[in-house]
Design an enzyme around this catalytic site. Sequence first.
Site, PDB file in Angstrom:
ATOM      1  N   HIS A  73       0.782   5.311   6.832  1.00  0.00           N
ATOM      2  CA  HIS A  73       1.350   5.809   5.581  1.00  0.00           C
ATOM      3  C   HIS A  73       1.785   7.264   5.681  1.00  0.00           C
ATOM      4  CE1 HIS A  73      -1.466   2.507   4.637  1.00  0.00           C
ATOM      5  NE2 HIS A  73      -0.498   2.141   3.828  1.00  0.00           N
ATOM      6  N   SER A 110       0.807  -1.231   0.000  1.00  0.00           N
ATOM      7  CA  SER A 110       0.000   0.000   0.000  1.00  0.00           C
ATOM      8  C   SER A 110       0.832   1.269   0.000  1.00  0.00           C
ATOM      9  CB  SER A 110      -0.938   0.027   1.208  1.00  0.00           C
ATOM     10  OG  SER A 110      -0.205   0.042   2.412  1.00  0.00           O
ATOM     11  N   ASP A 140      -2.067   8.745   7.613  1.00  0.00           N
ATOM     12  CA  ASP A 140      -2.973   7.886   8.368  1.00  0.00           C
ATOM     13  C   ASP A 140      -2.147   7.030   9.328  1.00  0.00           C
ATOM     14  OD1 ASP A 140      -1.893   5.838   6.830  1.00  0.00           O
ATOM     15  OD2 ASP A 140      -3.685   5.514   5.622  1.00  0.00           O
TER      16      ASP A 140
END
Length: 368
Positions: A332, A39, A329
């Site tokens: 990340h 991600s 977040d």
Amino acid sequence: MSFITHATILVFVFPYLVFATKISTDVNAPKAFFVFGDSLVDNGNNNFLITSARADSPPYGIDYPSHRPTGRFSNGKNIPDIIGEHIGVDPLLPYLDPNLTGKKLLNGANFASAGIGILNDTGIQFVNIIRMPYQLALFERYQERVAALIGTEKTKKLVNEAIVLITCGGNDFVNNYYLVPNSFRSLQYNLPDYVRLLVTEYQKILMRLYELGARKVLVTATGPLGCAPSIIALRSQKGECAKELQQAANLFNPQVTTMISLLNKKLGKDIFISVEAHHIYLDFINKPKTFGFEVVNKACCGQGPYNGLGLCTAFSNLCPNRNAYVYWDGYHPSERASRLIVQEIFNGSKYVNPMNLSTLIAMDSIKV
């Protein structure tokens, strides 16, 4: 990567862009860019999958040019986007995007998928994600598609000359070994043995990339896992980095760097460039004012302690100044942190070995 930190200010970015533009117009700079991993580098493949590992709803993308969520786990652009700006390629499309056809294929593609790890059993809770063997299989299929357009020899040249970025490893700890107490992997392996397993398997992935034609590969391991807001919220006492996850990162990252060095020696050429994102992040955390950050252990978007619990959603707390935060977040980086990481990838000497990306591009220009 998921749900894991990591594995990137505008200070000096303008000169880099000038340099990149000159390279791409004056010499035969890399014309394609390929991205693999989790991600941290996914730019939307998971949008096309039935999975919970997604970033396709607000406020993700709030600072992206469209101000809309794109599938990037960021408030704006992510590390691949910013590298792409510097090397002069158009924004990459996710490989699963049906718009990736025709001449757009020649720009490269992003094969990354949030939630994946080095091991195939990592991220099983996310169900339908593009695990690493399948990412590599799609890369092989990509080359077949391009060969149908421009022929086999030109396709080989395009891949050989392209920049490749791969980022994985963090999920193997966060979403596997430490996912639950007494996880299967933690019962099967003590931490040092598990780290050795991961490094061995990562080497196999890198060798497969080499076999598929990659010759200029940026490789990252993990960031300081214990310092991610989500981990701090769950495992720390007073907002400090969590010891267990930090121990894992401290064992894993140096071994990946050593593995890359030995692999290059074996191949007789500097194919792989190690990016020690762990140390870059720690510099942000330990010396925030040097980099213009104000908040290092709290996510901009989230809820609960340190904004580290749950997902970033439209109902989350949202900071007004994203540039002041290292973390967007729970796992990340903010776009600004990503830009600083890319600045190190291009111009650094301390955490990028055996050379930075600007040096690699300059060496290529001399060969032409």
